[in-house]
Design an enzyme around this catalytic site. Structure first.
Site, short mmCIF file in Angstrom:
data_model
loop_
_atom_site.label_atom_id
_atom_site.label_comp_id
_atom_site.label_asym_id
_atom_site.label_seq_id
_atom_site.Cartn_x
_atom_site.Cartn_y
_atom_site.Cartn_z
N ASP A 8 0.88 -1.15 0.00
CA ASP A 8 0.00 0.00 0.00
C ASP A 8 0.94 1.22 0.00
O ASP A 8 2.11 1.10 0.38
CB ASP A 8 -0.86 -0.05 1.28
CG ASP A 8 -1.65 1.21 1.48
OD1 ASP A 8 -2.42 1.55 0.57
OD2 ASP A 8 -1.49 1.85 2.53
N LEU A 9 0.44 2.38 -0.39
CA LEU A 9 1.35 3.53 -0.49
C LEU A 9 1.27 4.44 0.74
O LEU A 9 2.19 4.49 1.56
CB LEU A 9 1.02 4.31 -1.78
CG LEU A 9 1.90 5.50 -2.10
CD1 LEU A 9 3.36 5.11 -2.22
CD2 LEU A 9 1.44 6.17 -3.39
N ASP A 10 0.12 5.11 0.87
CA ASP A 10 -0.03 6.09 1.95
C ASP A 10 -0.09 5.39 3.31
O ASP A 10 -0.95 4.54 3.53
CB ASP A 10 -1.34 6.86 1.68
CG ASP A 10 -1.57 7.95 2.69
OD1 ASP A 10 -0.61 8.42 3.31
OD2 ASP A 10 -2.74 8.34 2.86
N THR A 16 1.36 10.67 3.57
CA THR A 16 0.57 11.78 3.01
C THR A 16 -0.76 11.90 3.76
O THR A 16 -1.66 12.59 3.30
CB THR A 16 0.33 11.60 1.49
OG1 THR A 16 -0.14 10.27 1.25
CG2 THR A 16 1.59 11.82 0.69
N LYS A 44 -8.37 6.39 6.43
CA LYS A 44 -7.19 5.76 5.84
C LYS A 44 -7.55 4.63 4.90
O LYS A 44 -8.37 3.77 5.24
CB LYS A 44 -6.29 5.18 6.94
CG LYS A 44 -5.49 6.20 7.68
CD LYS A 44 -4.52 5.52 8.62
CE LYS A 44 -3.79 6.52 9.48
NZ LYS A 44 -3.01 5.84 10.53
N GLY A 45 -6.94 4.63 3.72
CA GLY A 45 -7.03 3.49 2.82
C GLY A 45 -8.32 3.37 2.03
O GLY A 45 -8.44 2.49 1.19
N ILE A 46 -9.29 4.23 2.28
CA ILE A 46 -10.55 4.10 1.53
C ILE A 46 -10.59 5.14 0.41
O ILE A 46 -9.85 6.12 0.43
CB ILE A 46 -11.80 4.20 2.45
CG1 ILE A 46 -11.84 5.54 3.17
CG2 ILE A 46 -11.83 3.04 3.43
CD1 ILE A 46 -13.14 5.77 3.91
N ARG A 48 -11.66 8.07 -2.32
CA ARG A 48 -12.00 9.49 -2.13
C ARG A 48 -13.49 9.65 -1.85
O ARG A 48 -13.89 10.37 -0.92
CB ARG A 48 -11.60 10.26 -3.39
CG ARG A 48 -11.54 11.75 -3.20
CD ARG A 48 -11.14 12.43 -4.51
NE ARG A 48 -9.88 11.92 -5.04
CZ ARG A 48 -9.47 12.10 -6.30
NH1 ARG A 48 -10.21 12.79 -7.15
NH2 ARG A 48 -8.33 11.61 -6.71
N SER A 113 -2.48 0.78 -4.29
CA SER A 113 -2.97 1.92 -3.51
C SER A 113 -4.38 2.31 -3.94
O SER A 113 -4.74 2.17 -5.10
CB SER A 113 -2.03 3.11 -3.74
OG SER A 113 -2.59 4.31 -3.27
N ALA A 114 -5.16 2.83 -2.99
CA ALA A 114 -6.50 3.33 -3.33
C ALA A 114 -6.41 4.67 -4.06
O ALA A 114 -7.38 5.12 -4.66
CB ALA A 114 -7.31 3.50 -2.04
N SER A 115 -5.23 5.28 -4.01
CA SER A 115 -5.14 6.67 -4.47
C SER A 115 -5.05 6.81 -5.99
O SER A 115 -4.29 6.11 -6.66
CB SER A 115 -3.91 7.34 -3.86
OG SER A 115 -3.79 8.65 -4.36
N ASN A 117 -3.84 9.38 -7.12
CA ASN A 117 -2.63 10.21 -7.25
C ASN A 117 -1.36 9.41 -6.98
O ASN A 117 -0.29 10.00 -6.80
CB ASN A 117 -2.71 11.39 -6.26
CG ASN A 117 -3.87 12.32 -6.58
OD1 ASN A 117 -3.88 12.95 -7.62
ND2 ASN A 117 -4.86 12.39 -5.70
N LYS A 144 -10.81 -0.99 -2.29
CA LYS A 144 -10.65 -1.80 -1.08
C LYS A 144 -11.90 -1.61 -0.20
O LYS A 144 -12.38 -0.48 -0.16
CB LYS A 144 -9.41 -1.35 -0.29
CG LYS A 144 -8.10 -1.46 -1.06
CD LYS A 144 -6.97 -0.78 -0.29
CE LYS A 144 -5.71 -0.70 -1.12
NZ LYS A 144 -4.61 0.04 -0.48
N GLU A 168 0.06 -3.24 4.59
CA GLU A 168 -1.10 -2.32 4.67
C GLU A 168 -1.17 -1.62 6.02
O GLU A 168 -0.90 -2.23 7.05
CB GLU A 168 -2.39 -3.12 4.52
CG GLU A 168 -3.13 -2.94 3.23
CD GLU A 168 -3.68 -1.55 2.95
OE1 GLU A 168 -3.76 -0.72 3.87
OE2 GLU A 168 -4.05 -1.29 1.80
N ASP A 169 -1.59 -0.34 6.01
CA ASP A 169 -1.79 0.36 7.28
C ASP A 169 -3.27 0.51 7.62
O ASP A 169 -3.61 1.07 8.65
CB ASP A 169 -1.14 1.76 7.24
CG ASP A 169 -1.87 2.71 6.32
OD1 ASP A 169 -2.24 2.29 5.20
OD2 ASP A 169 -2.10 3.86 6.72
#
Ligand code: B16
Ligand code: MG
Length: 216
Positions: A8-10, A16, A44-46, A48, A113-115, A117, A144, A168-169
């Site tokens: 996962d990224l963020d 971020t 977190k992780g969901i 936008r 990642s969910a992002s 960006n 996710k 994952e966080d």
């Protein structure tokens, strides 16, 4: 047995979280209410749009789908503006050493990642070029806790889910990993991540081979 890692990224490789939360706060303020740190973890992780629903519910603000799209876009513009100043300082402690050790150990790596960006964030840091594929929010139909984002990551590594370990966080991300048949490493506090196979605070001072031994 050969294993691949999907990050996962963020909250795992970069921080971020506050860039996101500041933009949500700004959106709430612009709509005439405030949000507090008590909802930070749940964002977190969901995706936008899912985050927007939580923020609007906090203020009891009702909006139809069209307005929600505009509000999400407004938040994203603030977030993207915040990201312009992103550089290696957003990379979490221990990450670069961990990635270097993975390369030495020939462990293939991708991002899930969910992002939407994700590419932009990675391209602003020294993490650029380190991953077989960056799968982000624009690449999937289902966010996710659906495992789609990690299944695409596994495919890019040429490995089945049971030979991939997801880092994952967020709880939603760990749920996605479980549903996809992946082993998982929770990053953060064990109390927030009860469904991870193992939980570590961060990627500092741990060898990738130790991770594989612990979760397999
Ligand atoms: P965007 P991750 C997630 O990233 C964030 O944790 C979450 O707070 C955010 O809402 C989501 O990306 C969508 O981001 O608005 O940029 O598409 O943890 O899945 O890497
Ligand atoms: Mg995350």
């Amino acid at each position: 047995m050969k294993y691949g890692f999907i990050y996962d990224l963020d909250g795992v490789l970069v921080d971020t979280v506050d860039f996101h939360f500041d933009s949500w706060k700004k959106l709430a303020n612009s709509l005439g209410f405030k949000i507090g740190d008590n909802i930070k973890e749940s964002l977190k992780g969901i995706s936008r749009m899912d985050s927007l629903d939580i923020v609007l519910a906090e203020g009891g603000y009702k909006a139809d789908h069209e307005e929600k799209l505009k509000l999400a876009e407004r938040k994203n513009q603030w977030y993207v503006a915040n990201l312009q100043s992103a550089d290696d300082s957003v990379i979490l402690s221990g990450v670069m050493t961990f990635i270097a050790r993975c390369k030495e150990s020939h462990i293939p790596m991708s991002i899930g990642s969910a992002s939407k960006n994700a590419q932009t964030i990675i391209s602003k840091t020294s993490l650029k070029g380190e991953f077989t594929r960056i799968v982000g929010g624009n690449d999937v139909k289902n966010a996710k806790p659906d495992p789609e984002v990690f299944l695409l990551g596994a495919e890019s590594l040429g490995l089945p889910p049971e030979q991939c370990i997801v880092f994952e966080d967020s709880l939603k991300g760990l749920e996605a990993a479980g549903r996809g048949g992946f082993k998982s490493v929770g990053i953060g506090k064990a109390t927030n991540l009860p469904i991870a196979d193992i939980v570590i605070e961060n990627l500092e001072n741990i060898h990738p081979k130790t991770i594989i031994e612990l979760v397999t």
